[in-house]
Scaffold this motif. Sequence first.
Motif, PDB file in Angstrom:
ATOM      1  N   ARG B   9      35.551 -19.433  44.110  1.00  0.00           N
ATOM      2  CA  ARG B   9      36.251 -18.241  44.590  1.00  0.00           C
ATOM      3  C   ARG B   9      35.326 -17.044  44.843  1.00  0.00           C
ATOM      4  O   ARG B   9      35.790 -16.033  45.348  1.00  0.00           O
ATOM      5  CB  ARG B   9      37.392 -17.869  43.634  1.00  0.00           C
ATOM      6  N   SER B  14      36.019 -19.959  50.918  1.00  0.00           N
ATOM      7  CA  SER B  14      36.803 -20.667  49.897  1.00  0.00           C
ATOM      8  C   SER B  14      38.073 -19.882  49.582  1.00  0.00           C
ATOM      9  O   SER B  14      39.170 -20.442  49.512  1.00  0.00           O
ATOM     10  CB  SER B  14      35.995 -20.811  48.595  1.00  0.00           C
ATOM     11  N   ARG B  15      37.916 -18.565  49.401  1.00  0.00           N
ATOM     12  CA  ARG B  15      39.096 -17.746  49.083  1.00  0.00           C
ATOM     13  C   ARG B  15      40.115 -17.775  50.218  1.00  0.00           C
ATOM     14  O   ARG B  15      41.324 -17.876  49.984  1.00  0.00           O
ATOM     15  CB  ARG B  15      38.678 -16.297  48.804  1.00  0.00           C
ATOM     16  N   GLU B  30      42.751 -27.778  43.082  1.00  0.00           N
ATOM     17  CA  GLU B  30      41.562 -26.954  43.304  1.00  0.00           C
ATOM     18  C   GLU B  30      40.414 -27.453  42.423  1.00  0.00           C
ATOM     19  O   GLU B  30      40.509 -27.403  41.200  1.00  0.00           O
ATOM     20  CB  GLU B  30      41.886 -25.483  42.990  1.00  0.00           C
ATOM     21  N   HIS B  32      36.804 -26.735  41.189  1.00  0.00           N
ATOM     22  CA  HIS B  32      35.888 -25.599  41.101  1.00  0.00           C
ATOM     23  C   HIS B  32      34.445 -26.093  41.193  1.00  0.00           C
ATOM     24  O   HIS B  32      33.987 -26.881  40.350  1.00  0.00           O
ATOM     25  CB  HIS B  32      36.128 -24.866  39.772  1.00  0.00           C
ATOM     26  N   CYS B 174      38.597 -11.836  54.223  1.00  0.00           N
ATOM     27  CA  CYS B 174      37.916 -12.367  53.022  1.00  0.00           C
ATOM     28  C   CYS B 174      36.410 -12.146  53.118  1.00  0.00           C
ATOM     29  O   CYS B 174      35.753 -11.881  52.107  1.00  0.00           O
ATOM     30  CB  CYS B 174      38.241 -13.853  52.817  1.00  0.00           C
ATOM     31  N   VAL B 215      43.630 -14.389  43.856  1.00  0.00           N
ATOM     32  CA  VAL B 215      42.444 -15.183  44.209  1.00  0.00           C
ATOM     33  C   VAL B 215      41.181 -14.319  44.176  1.00  0.00           C
ATOM     34  O   VAL B 215      40.095 -14.815  43.905  1.00  0.00           O
ATOM     35  CB  VAL B 215      42.648 -15.874  45.582  1.00  0.00           C
ATOM     36  N   HIS B 216      41.342 -13.012  44.420  1.00  0.00           N
ATOM     37  CA  HIS B 216      40.174 -12.122  44.395  1.00  0.00           C
ATOM     38  C   HIS B 216      39.782 -11.663  42.986  1.00  0.00           C
ATOM     39  O   HIS B 216      38.734 -11.029  42.830  1.00  0.00           O
ATOM     40  CB  HIS B 216      40.386 -10.918  45.330  1.00  0.00           C
ATOM     41  N   THR B 218      38.572 -13.397  40.642  1.00  0.00           N
ATOM     42  CA  THR B 218      37.268 -14.018  40.345  1.00  0.00           C
ATOM     43  C   THR B 218      36.129 -13.196  40.940  1.00  0.00           C
ATOM     44  O   THR B 218      35.059 -13.070  40.347  1.00  0.00           O
ATOM     45  CB  THR B 218      37.222 -15.445  40.940  1.00  0.00           C
TER      46      THR B 218
END
Lengths: 238, 238
Positions: B9, B14-15, B30, B32, B174, B215-216, B218
């Motif tokens: 992320r 990816s995001r 997902e 990682h 993004c 999601v942001h 991270t």
Amino acid sequence: MALKLYVHRVSQPSRALVIFCKSNGIEFEEAHIDLMKKQHKSPDFLEINPMGQVPSMVHGDFKLFESHAILTYLTAAYPEVADHWYPSDIKQRAKVQSVLDWHHSNLRRGAVGYIFNSKLAPAFGIPLNPQAAAEGEKTLLASLSTLDSFWLTDSGKFLVGQDEPSVADLSLVCELMQLEFLEEDDRKRILGPFKKVQQWIEDTKIATNPHFDEVHETLFQARAMILKQIPTGEKSEA
Amino acid sequence: MALKLYVHRVSQPSRALVIFCKSNGIEFEEAHIDLMKKQHKSPDFLEINPMGQVPSMVHGDFKLFESHAILTYLTAAYPEVADHWYPSDIKQRAKVQSVLDWHHSNLRRGAVGYIFNSKLAPAFGIPLNPQAAAEGEKTLLASLSTLDSFWLTDSGKFLVGQDEPSVADLSLVCELMQLEFLEEDDRKRILGPFKKVQQWIEDTKIATNPHFDEVHETLFQARAMILKQIPTGEKSEA
């Protein structure tokens, strides 16, 4: 609906577009935009494409730029275009799209970076840049290696395992034809190790001739002219 | 058919992909892939994507990389995805594709070039590179100007005049969120002149929340960690 393409045949994506239309019997008017005369920065052309780049397209009153977007648009706008150019199967289309996207920051970036900064820049009034050329060469060689060992490993003659070319083959092979601007020794040094790439260039020519050779005549004329203008060994620091 | 996304992320494409799937109710697993631990270069991951990059996708047994190709593939593979994400109208689709293609050598190249070479490189064991950062900054500022004066001038809130976002909005916004890695003064200096861009970032957040913010998270955690690791004023020559 009238189709007009704004191109310069020394521009690799311009050539891909012209060869694509000719190979598919698509009627179009070709407007020559001379990059050496900076016609791509003229007010008239900036009305067509505010980015000041070739190729650009006008279809009826619809303006479009970015060569990959134009190529894929034309496959939809002209239903007579054979499926292999941009497959309707969603997985096969995604693979072609993956190559097209990969191209931008890899083969294109490398080839343009190397050839422009080691050879063409003076024809545009810009000094050679050995450091940028070295970076470009590194990206170009890595991209050729990826083409040879990954994109061209599938069963067919063409990218992503196809037996007939897609718009990606045309775009990438036209990019590689810019290597003709290099001295023969240099071109052989760069392309020599990549046998599959060499065969694929030939296969793409064959699949799109006589249009491929006809459209590339301008490249060879420009090559002769540009190489004549550049004193051997001309270098200037970045 | 099972969908698995290999992402980190802190990676902007990816995001975009994770937010896209969550916004469209697409079920996925997902995986990682920690870029700081170089998991993207591990033999296991190279089996998934020989380019060693995130994001990558496996859908059933179909492997795909390049974020734009994945996004547009998913709009076709999941018919429940609303049309505005990748319009079926061929002209509107071509305009979205034109932005996606423009992105590679403009906003993406500029943002990555500036932020990586002026801030993030030491976190990956690479020295800062002020010359590459300066080149990146120039491309980034030119791209923001083009976004503000051209891509966002149309009637709608989003790119190419849409009232609802396309995959291009998500991909480009993004990308711009990477500016969060900069010091606040620097981020304001860069984004400040571009009012339409600032509004568009907000509109894209609103259109995709709560997923966008979640999601942001991270990114903000990584920012705090990375900034702590970098001594103020650390510089090394290219």
